[in-house]
Design a protein around this motif. Structure first.
Motif, PDB file in Angstrom:
ATOM      1  N   HIS A  16     -18.690  13.854 -27.904  1.00  0.00           N
ATOM      2  CA  HIS A  16     -17.908  13.646 -26.684  1.00  0.00           C
ATOM      3  C   HIS A  16     -18.701  13.009 -25.554  1.00  0.00           C
ATOM      4  O   HIS A  16     -18.110  12.492 -24.612  1.00  0.00           O
ATOM      5  N   GLU A  17     -20.022  13.085 -25.597  1.00  0.00           N
ATOM      6  CA  GLU A  17     -20.876  12.496 -24.569  1.00  0.00           C
ATOM      7  C   GLU A  17     -21.983  11.686 -25.239  1.00  0.00           C
ATOM      8  O   GLU A  17     -23.146  12.081 -25.229  1.00  0.00           O
ATOM      9  N   PRO A  18     -21.640  10.552 -25.855  1.00  0.00           N
ATOM     10  CA  PRO A  18     -22.667   9.801 -26.581  1.00  0.00           C
ATOM     11  C   PRO A  18     -23.739   9.253 -25.648  1.00  0.00           C
ATOM     12  O   PRO A  18     -23.476   8.923 -24.495  1.00  0.00           O
ATOM     13  N   VAL A  19     -24.959   9.192 -26.153  1.00  0.00           N
ATOM     14  CA  VAL A  19     -26.079   8.633 -25.404  1.00  0.00           C
ATOM     15  C   VAL A  19     -26.369   7.265 -25.995  1.00  0.00           C
ATOM     16  O   VAL A  19     -26.615   7.140 -27.197  1.00  0.00           O
ATOM     17  N   THR A  62     -27.480  25.632 -32.639  1.00  0.00           N
ATOM     18  CA  THR A  62     -28.010  24.589 -31.760  1.00  0.00           C
ATOM     19  C   THR A  62     -27.668  23.205 -32.295  1.00  0.00           C
ATOM     20  O   THR A  62     -27.273  22.316 -31.542  1.00  0.00           O
ATOM     21  N   ALA A  63     -27.807  23.013 -33.606  1.00  0.00           N
ATOM     22  CA  ALA A  63     -27.481  21.721 -34.211  1.00  0.00           C
ATOM     23  C   ALA A  63     -26.000  21.395 -34.053  1.00  0.00           C
ATOM     24  O   ALA A  63     -25.643  20.257 -33.729  1.00  0.00           O
ATOM     25  N   GLN A  64     -25.130  22.376 -34.265  1.00  0.00           N
ATOM     26  CA  GLN A  64     -23.699  22.133 -34.107  1.00  0.00           C
ATOM     27  C   GLN A  64     -23.338  21.844 -32.655  1.00  0.00           C
ATOM     28  O   GLN A  64     -22.488  20.996 -32.381  1.00  0.00           O
ATOM     29  N   ASP A  65     -23.979  22.533 -31.715  1.00  0.00           N
ATOM     30  CA  ASP A  65     -23.738  22.254 -30.298  1.00  0.00           C
ATOM     31  C   ASP A  65     -24.164  20.827 -29.956  1.00  0.00           C
ATOM     32  O   ASP A  65     -23.476  20.122 -29.219  1.00  0.00           O
ATOM     33  N   ARG A  66     -25.300  20.407 -30.490  1.00  0.00           N
ATOM     34  CA  ARG A  66     -25.793  19.052 -30.234  1.00  0.00           C
ATOM     35  C   ARG A  66     -24.841  18.022 -30.825  1.00  0.00           C
ATOM     36  O   ARG A  66     -24.532  17.013 -30.191  1.00  0.00           O
ATOM     37  N   ASN A  67     -24.350  18.264 -32.041  1.00  0.00           N
ATOM     38  CA  ASN A  67     -23.395  17.339 -32.662  1.00  0.00           C
ATOM     39  C   ASN A  67     -22.098  17.260 -31.871  1.00  0.00           C
ATOM     40  O   ASN A  67     -21.540  16.185 -31.687  1.00  0.00           O
TER      41      ASN A  67
END
Length: 117
Positions: free
Chosen positions: A65-68, A55-60
Motif C-alpha cells: 500500500h505504500e511502495p518505496v 514482521t515480514a508480513q507487516d513489511r509486505n
C-alpha cells in the motif's frame, strides 16, 4: 449492523450488535449490566505467530500500500545501500571488459548474449 467485542472485568468477553456511531462507546454487560469497553480480539494464528514472520508480513502489507520507489536521492540517504548492489552506482574493482587480438570487446561471463560493435 456490525457485531463488536466487549470485555467485562468479571464475566469476560461478550459480543453485541451496535451501530458504527456507537462502536467506540462502552456497552453494558448482559450479565451484570456494568459498562464494559470495546476490545479488538486477534485470531490465535496471529497472536501466536513467530515474531519474525509477523514482521515480514507487516513489511509486505506496508509495501503493498505504500511502495518505496528507488531514486538516486533515496539511495544516497540509505545507510544499507552499498556501491556494489548494481543499482547504478559505479562498482569498485577491476572492469570485466577486455579486448581480443583483433580489437573486439569481450565481457567474459557477464553478458554472453551481448554483441559487440
Amino acid at each position: 449492523m456490525p457485531v463488536y467485542d466487549y470485555k467485562c472485568r468479571e464475566h469476560g468477553l461478550f459480543h453485541t450488535l451496535a451501530t458504527i456511531e456507537d462502536s467506540a462507546k462502552p456497552m453494558a454487560c448482559p450479565t451484570c449490566q456494568v459498562l464494559s469497553p470495546r476490545v479488538i480480539v486477534l485470531p490465535p494464528e496471529i497472536a501466536n505467530m513467530d515474531p519474525a514472520r509477523r514482521t515480514a508480513q507487516d513489511r509486505n502489507e506496508k509495501s503493498r500500500h505504500e511502495p518505496v520507489f528507488s531514486t538516486a536521492d533515496r539511495r544516497e540517504q540509505d545507510p544499507e545501500h552499498s556501491r556494489s548492489c548494481g543499482c547504478g552506482s559505479p562498482k569498485p574493482g577491476k572492469s570485466m571488459l577486455f579486448y581480443t587480438a583483433d580489437g573486439k570487446k569481450m565481457f567474459p561471463s557477464m553478458r554472453p548474449w551481448m554483441i559487440s560493435h
